[in-house]
Design an enzyme around this catalytic site. Structure first.
Site, PDB file in Angstrom:
ATOM      1  N   HIS A   1       0.860  -1.194   0.000  1.00  0.00           N
ATOM      2  CA  HIS A   1       0.000   0.000   0.000  1.00  0.00           C
ATOM      3  C   HIS A   1       0.890   1.235   0.000  1.00  0.00           C
ATOM      4  O   HIS A   1       1.419   1.641   1.027  1.00  0.00           O
ATOM      5  CB  HIS A   1      -0.980  -0.063   1.176  1.00  0.00           C
ATOM      6  CG  HIS A   1      -1.991  -1.137   0.942  1.00  0.00           C
ATOM      7  ND1 HIS A   1      -3.218  -0.890   0.385  1.00  0.00           N
ATOM      8  CD2 HIS A   1      -1.909  -2.482   1.077  1.00  0.00           C
ATOM      9  CE1 HIS A   1      -3.868  -2.024   0.223  1.00  0.00           C
ATOM     10  NE2 HIS A   1      -3.098  -3.015   0.630  1.00  0.00           N
TER      11      HIS A   1
ATOM     12  N   LEU B   1      10.928  -3.179  11.517  1.00  0.00           N
ATOM     13  CA  LEU B   1      12.070  -3.793  12.201  1.00  0.00           C
ATOM     14  C   LEU B   1      13.080  -4.332  11.185  1.00  0.00           C
ATOM     15  O   LEU B   1      12.708  -5.057  10.261  1.00  0.00           O
ATOM     16  CB  LEU B   1      11.553  -4.957  13.062  1.00  0.00           C
ATOM     17  CG  LEU B   1      12.579  -5.712  13.878  1.00  0.00           C
ATOM     18  CD1 LEU B   1      13.054  -4.895  15.063  1.00  0.00           C
ATOM     19  CD2 LEU B   1      11.987  -7.040  14.372  1.00  0.00           C
ATOM     20  N   SER B   2      14.352  -3.998  11.386  1.00  0.00           N
ATOM     21  CA  SER B   2      15.403  -4.463  10.476  1.00  0.00           C
ATOM     22  C   SER B   2      15.865  -5.867  10.864  1.00  0.00           C
ATOM     23  O   SER B   2      16.041  -6.161  12.049  1.00  0.00           O
ATOM     24  CB  SER B   2      16.593  -3.502  10.542  1.00  0.00           C
ATOM     25  OG  SER B   2      17.714  -4.080   9.906  1.00  0.00           O
TER      26      SER B   2
ATOM     27  N   ASN C   1      -3.066   8.138   6.287  1.00  0.00           N
ATOM     28  CA  ASN C   1      -4.159   9.112   6.326  1.00  0.00           C
ATOM     29  C   ASN C   1      -5.506   8.399   6.181  1.00  0.00           C
ATOM     30  O   ASN C   1      -5.575   7.225   5.785  1.00  0.00           O
ATOM     31  CB  ASN C   1      -3.935  10.247   5.319  1.00  0.00           C
ATOM     32  CG  ASN C   1      -4.113   9.811   3.876  1.00  0.00           C
ATOM     33  OD1 ASN C   1      -5.146   9.235   3.505  1.00  0.00           O
ATOM     34  ND2 ASN C   1      -3.108  10.087   3.045  1.00  0.00           N
TER      35      ASN C   1
ATOM     36  N   ARG D   1      -8.687  -4.900   1.734  1.00  0.00           N
ATOM     37  CA  ARG D   1      -8.089  -5.989   2.523  1.00  0.00           C
ATOM     38  C   ARG D   1      -8.966  -6.525   3.645  1.00  0.00           C
ATOM     39  O   ARG D   1      -8.705  -7.613   4.148  1.00  0.00           O
ATOM     40  CB  ARG D   1      -6.778  -5.496   3.162  1.00  0.00           C
ATOM     41  CG  ARG D   1      -5.731  -5.021   2.176  1.00  0.00           C
ATOM     42  CD  ARG D   1      -5.139  -6.175   1.419  1.00  0.00           C
ATOM     43  NE  ARG D   1      -3.989  -5.764   0.630  1.00  0.00           N
ATOM     44  CZ  ARG D   1      -3.191  -6.608  -0.009  1.00  0.00           C
ATOM     45  NH1 ARG D   1      -3.419  -7.912   0.049  1.00  0.00           N
ATOM     46  NH2 ARG D   1      -2.184  -6.170  -0.721  1.00  0.00           N
TER      47      ARG D   1
HETATM   48  C1  LIG Z   1      -7.077 -10.057  -3.121  1.00  0.00           C
HETATM   49  C2  LIG Z   1      -5.745  -9.474  -3.503  1.00  0.00           C
HETATM   50  C3  LIG Z   1      -4.833 -10.250  -4.183  1.00  0.00           C
HETATM   51  C4  LIG Z   1      -3.592  -9.714  -4.568  1.00  0.00           C
HETATM   52  N1  LIG Z   1      -2.702 -10.501  -5.204  1.00  0.00           N
HETATM   53  C5  LIG Z   1      -1.515  -9.996  -5.587  1.00  0.00           C
HETATM   54  C6  LIG Z   1      -0.539 -10.810  -6.258  1.00  0.00           C
HETATM   55  O1  LIG Z   1      -0.761 -11.991  -6.492  1.00  0.00           O
HETATM   56  N2  LIG Z   1       0.612 -10.245  -6.627  1.00  0.00           N
HETATM   57  C7  LIG Z   1       0.884  -8.920  -6.389  1.00  0.00           C
HETATM   58  O2  LIG Z   1       1.952  -8.461  -6.778  1.00  0.00           O
HETATM   59  N3  LIG Z   1       0.015  -8.138  -5.719  1.00  0.00           N
HETATM   60  C8  LIG Z   1      -1.176  -8.634  -5.328  1.00  0.00           C
HETATM   61  N4  LIG Z   1      -2.062  -7.850  -4.646  1.00  0.00           N
HETATM   62  C9  LIG Z   1      -1.652  -6.487  -4.292  1.00  0.00           C
HETATM   63  C10 LIG Z   1      -2.381  -5.422  -5.151  1.00  0.00           C
HETATM   64  O3  LIG Z   1      -2.108  -5.566  -6.520  1.00  0.00           O
HETATM   65  C11 LIG Z   1      -1.964  -4.014  -4.699  1.00  0.00           C
HETATM   66  O4  LIG Z   1      -0.578  -3.841  -4.940  1.00  0.00           O
HETATM   67  C12 LIG Z   1      -2.199  -3.767  -3.237  1.00  0.00           C
HETATM   68  O5  LIG Z   1      -3.449  -4.248  -2.828  1.00  0.00           O
HETATM   69  C13 LIG Z   1      -2.152  -2.273  -2.959  1.00  0.00           C
HETATM   70  O6  LIG Z   1      -3.297  -1.701  -3.544  1.00  0.00           O
HETATM   71  P1  LIG Z   1      -3.225  -0.337  -4.313  1.00  0.00           P
HETATM   72  O7  LIG Z   1      -2.205  -0.369  -5.401  1.00  0.00           O
HETATM   73  O8  LIG Z   1      -4.630   0.007  -4.710  1.00  0.00           O
HETATM   74  O9  LIG Z   1      -2.794   0.630  -3.122  1.00  0.00           O
HETATM   75  P2  LIG Z   1      -1.838   1.875  -3.174  1.00  0.00           P
HETATM   76  O10 LIG Z   1      -0.512   1.503  -3.634  1.00  0.00           O
HETATM   77  O11 LIG Z   1      -1.920   2.486  -1.826  1.00  0.00           O
HETATM   78  O12 LIG Z   1      -2.489   2.807  -4.255  1.00  0.00           O
HETATM   79  C14 LIG Z   1      -3.732   3.448  -3.978  1.00  0.00           C
HETATM   80  C15 LIG Z   1      -4.398   3.849  -5.293  1.00  0.00           C
HETATM   81  O13 LIG Z   1      -3.608   4.860  -5.916  1.00  0.00           O
HETATM   82  C16 LIG Z   1      -3.652   4.673  -7.326  1.00  0.00           C
HETATM   83  N5  LIG Z   1      -2.288   4.372  -7.806  1.00  0.00           N
HETATM   84  C17 LIG Z   1      -1.216   4.032  -7.039  1.00  0.00           C
HETATM   85  N6  LIG Z   1      -0.140   3.899  -7.807  1.00  0.00           N
HETATM   86  C18 LIG Z   1      -0.522   4.128  -9.055  1.00  0.00           C
HETATM   87  C19 LIG Z   1       0.163   4.134 -10.292  1.00  0.00           C
HETATM   88  N7  LIG Z   1       1.458   3.843 -10.372  1.00  0.00           N
HETATM   89  N8  LIG Z   1      -0.530   4.427 -11.404  1.00  0.00           N
HETATM   90  C20 LIG Z   1      -1.840   4.725 -11.333  1.00  0.00           C
HETATM   91  N9  LIG Z   1      -2.562   4.743 -10.199  1.00  0.00           N
HETATM   92  C21 LIG Z   1      -1.899   4.467  -9.067  1.00  0.00           C
HETATM   93  C22 LIG Z   1      -4.601   3.514  -7.594  1.00  0.00           C
HETATM   94  O14 LIG Z   1      -5.896   4.019  -7.785  1.00  0.00           O
HETATM   95  C23 LIG Z   1      -4.531   2.726  -6.307  1.00  0.00           C
HETATM   96  O15 LIG Z   1      -5.691   1.935  -6.061  1.00  0.00           O
HETATM   97  C24 LIG Z   1      -3.285  -8.355  -4.260  1.00  0.00           C
HETATM   98  C25 LIG Z   1      -4.218  -7.591  -3.563  1.00  0.00           C
HETATM   99  C26 LIG Z   1      -5.427  -8.134  -3.180  1.00  0.00           C
HETATM  100  C27 LIG Z   1      -6.393  -7.265  -2.411  1.00  0.00           C
END
Ligand SMILES: Cc1cc2nc3c(=O)[nH]c(=O)nc-3n(C[C@H](O)[C@H](O)[C@H](O)COP(=O)(O)OP(=O)(O)OC[C@H]3O[C@@H](n4cnc5c(N)ncnc54)[C@H](O)[C@@H]3O)c2cc1C
Length: 265
Positions: A107, A116-117, A203, A214
């Site tokens: 996230h 923690l390192s 935030n 999640r």
């Molecule tokens: C059920 C489930 C299964 C998953 N399985 C996997 C997996 O197998 N492998 C894996 O690698 N990850 C997996 N993930 C992780 C998922 O792909 C996201 O990386 C993680 O949930 C963080 O979500 P996010 O990117 O929305 O959040 P954040 O990184 O906090 O981003 C928040 C929002 O900001 C916007 N945003 C952020 N960065 C960008 C960008 N670069 N370009 C455009 N918009 C952006 C998007 O709208 C995003 O929703 C999984 C997640 C879930 C919930």
């Protein structure tokens, strides 16, 4: 060999917003305006309302009779959520596994993490987090414990052998890097169940996004437990910002459910 086992995550809030209402009201008075505040609204809730109202200067005669909670509910319904980014809290999270933290660290937006390192502390001293499904079975718990002990023994052997084979330098920095290199190599055998500790700041908008993605994954109990703890805390801090979330029970454990905006009223 003995080691500590953690069964459930622990989450505590350690920092919260502090709103200087006097400073803002002084500014408003200079504009000839006043803000009819809602008694009982928290500082976090008022900060969001203040930021939202500033966008339209809806103070004084332009202020609608909505309460703080009604005002925030309207912001949420409109998707005007950037004002939620002004509210940040800091938490201490312990008793979670490294496998949890891999997912948590994904996230990126609105979260700051300090974890923690495993290079500056000895990861072999860390407790391990036993999954509930394993804990529920005596046989699986024994198998799990054996695997943990084997991994920890392997860590010790690798560490000992490398310490014996890599000469200790005199230089302080070189000493530190030698220790880092040895721990980095040895930790590769440690399980994902190894406990980690995280201080994180997030935030309100980012927390809502996190809980939405999640909080309700039925098969991820560790994530569900942390999500439920998190929601319980932030609901106490700013109920209006999380009015569309609730904690329900599934198979005796909590699950965070997002109520669709239309379903609430
Ligand atoms: C059920 C489930 C299964 C998953 N399985 C996997 C997996 O197998 N492998 C894996 O690698 N990850 C997996 N993930 C992780 C998922 O792909 C996201 O990386 C993680 O949930 C963080 O979500 P996010 O990117 O929305 O959040 P954040 O990184 O906090 O981003 C928040 C929002 O900001 C916007 N945003 C952020 N960065 C960008 C960008 N670069 N370009 C455009 N918009 C952006 C998007 O709208 C995003 O929703 C999984 C997640 C879930 C919930």
């Amino acid at each position: 060999m003995t080691y500590d086992v953690r069964e459930t995550p622990s989450l505590q809030i350690i920092s919260r917003p502090s709103l200087d209402v006097d400073a803002f009201e002084k500014y408003l008075a200079g504009e000839g305006l006043a803000w009819a505040r809602t008694p009982g609204a928290t500082e976090a809730e008022e900060l969001v309302e203040l930021a939202g109202r500033l966008c339209y200067m809806s103070f004084g005669e332009r202020q609608s009779p909505r309460t703080n909670a009604q005002y925030i509910w309207n912001l949420l319904q409109q998707g005007h959520e950037s004002v939620l980014e002004h509210v940040e809290w800091t938490f201490l999270l312990t008793g979670v596994s490294r496998s949890f933290s891999h997912q948590f660290a994904r996230h990126r937006v609105g979260f700051a993490l300090s974890q923690l390192s495993q290079q500056y502390t000895d990861p072999n001293d860390a407790p391990t987090v036993i999954p509930e499904l394993v804990r529920a079975s005596k046989t699986l718990t024994q198998i799990w414990e054996r695997a943990i002990i084997e991994a920890k023994k392997a860590y010790e052997v690798i560490q000992r052998e490398l310490q014996a084979s890599i000469p200790e330098p005199d230089d302080r920095v070189a000493k530190r890097e030698r220790r880092r290199a040895i721990r980095s190599a040895a930790r590769s055998v440690l399980p994902e169940a190894t406990e980690t500790r995280i201080v994180f700041t997030a935030n309100a908008r980012a927390i809502r996004h996190f809980l939405t993605l999640r909080g309700s994954i039925a098969g991820d109990l560790e994530m569900r437990l942390v999500s439920a703890e998190l929601l319980a805390i932030v609901e106490g801090e700013a109920p209006a910002l999380f009015a569309d979330f609730e904690i329900v029970q599934l198979d005796g454990e909590p699950l965070v459910k997002r109520i669709h905006l239309d379903e609430r009223e």
